[in-house]
Design an enzyme around this catalytic site. Sequence first.
Site, PDB file in Angstrom:
ATOM      1  CG  ASP A  44      -0.369  -0.134   2.519  1.00 44.43           C
ATOM      2  OD1 ASP A  44       0.876  -0.182   2.607  1.00 44.43           O
ATOM      3  OD2 ASP A  44      -1.116  -0.180   3.519  1.00 44.43           O
ATOM      4  CB  SER A  45       4.580   1.707  -0.081  1.00 41.08           C
ATOM      5  OG  SER A  45       4.791   0.644  -0.982  1.00 41.08           O
ATOM      6  CG  ASP A  83       0.485  -4.087   2.113  1.00 40.21           C
ATOM      7  OD1 ASP A  83       0.540  -4.877   3.071  1.00 40.21           O
ATOM      8  OD2 ASP A  83       1.259  -3.127   1.969  1.00 40.21           O
ATOM      9  CE  LYS A 112       3.366  -5.833   3.687  1.00 34.05           C
ATOM     10  NZ  LYS A 112       2.893  -4.708   4.501  1.00 34.05           N
ATOM     11  CD  GLU A 114       0.929  -1.708   8.074  1.00 32.64           C
ATOM     12  OE1 GLU A 114       0.692  -0.900   8.995  1.00 32.64           O
ATOM     13  OE2 GLU A 114       1.335  -1.356   6.955  1.00 32.64           O
ATOM     14  CD  GLU A 181       8.141  -0.419   7.463  1.00 36.09           C
ATOM     15  OE1 GLU A 181       7.148  -1.036   7.045  1.00 36.09           O
ATOM     16  OE2 GLU A 181       8.456   0.736   7.093  1.00 36.09           O
TER      17      GLU A 181
HETATM   18  O1  KIV Z   1       3.530  -1.111   1.603  1.00 36.42           O
HETATM   19  C1  KIV Z   1       4.707  -1.473   1.519  1.00 36.42           C
HETATM   20  O2  KIV Z   1       5.391  -1.264   0.512  1.00 36.42           O
HETATM   21  C2  KIV Z   1       5.294  -2.175   2.650  1.00 36.42           C
HETATM   22  C3  KIV Z   1       6.779  -2.245   2.707  1.00 36.42           C
HETATM   23  C4  KIV Z   1       7.281  -1.033   3.400  1.00 36.42           C
HETATM   24  C5  KIV Z   1       7.256  -3.470   3.320  1.00 36.42           C
HETATM   25  O3  KIV Z   1       4.597  -2.614   3.524  1.00 36.42           O
END
Ligand code: KIV
Length: 263
Positions: A44-45, A83, A112, A114, A181
């Site tokens: 989600d970056s 994500d 993924k 968090e 992270e």
């Molecule tokens: O969203 C993302 O790119 C991430 C990385 C920082 C691992 O979670």
Amino acid sequence: MQKITLSTFKNFKKNAQKIVAITAYDALMAGIFDEYADMILVGDSLHMSFNASSDTLGISVDSMIYHTQAVCAGAKRALIVADMPFGSYYNTDEALKNALKFYTQTRCDALKLEVNADKLGMIESLVKEGFAIMPHIGLKPQSVRGEGGYKIKGKDEKEARELIDLAKELERVGAFGILLEGVKSEVAATITQQVNVPVIGIGSGVECDGQILVWSDAFGFFNEFKPKFVRYYANGREFLSQAMKHYANDVRSKAFPNDEESY
Ligand code: KIV
């Protein structure tokens, strides 16, 4: 070129083979990275890198699915992890509903999320339903507003203990890997030794089983500021900017297109 499956991924750790991970958000980049990356994360970056947002919050499940479809179209070999965005797993029912959307609308291999210790039950439920889950612990970008900034984790004894225990619990409830992270290197090394699933680190030292970077950071496209853990492997922004300048000059001077480039 053999597809990397969950078992290949787990074997990397057994064979002490470092895992190479990178983000991608579209088919073009995914296709380029696929030859060398073991894992591609549709992170989600992308909301920051490609939407110039100040944090990762605010991207929807549908947008993440669109980008995950693109990455799946471009990459044939790497394990593809998507994500789950902020707000898409605030309780177990919501997590299951949205995980199902990712699995039915994309070909991603895993998801993924968090998490904290209070999400162990949720991870267990997702795994029981057949989802491959990589929890993201330590510094969690989706908590940036709640925590008032990006804070390195594992700095004191209590935080280190909690992280180590959390990683072990996540393995117990079925996580196939863990993303760490912004965790102090010594703590990341302990976690990596004490769990049997691969640990992928970002800003968490060299002892993790693998490393991940956000591609626009790694290749020098985003250089407004450079976090300590980023290494530039290319000067992408300058390279593209020069190419664009060349093209603009050619158009303005009528050097492009020439006869061979015209019908
Ligand atoms: O969203 C993302 O790119 C991430 C990385 C920082 C691992 O979670």
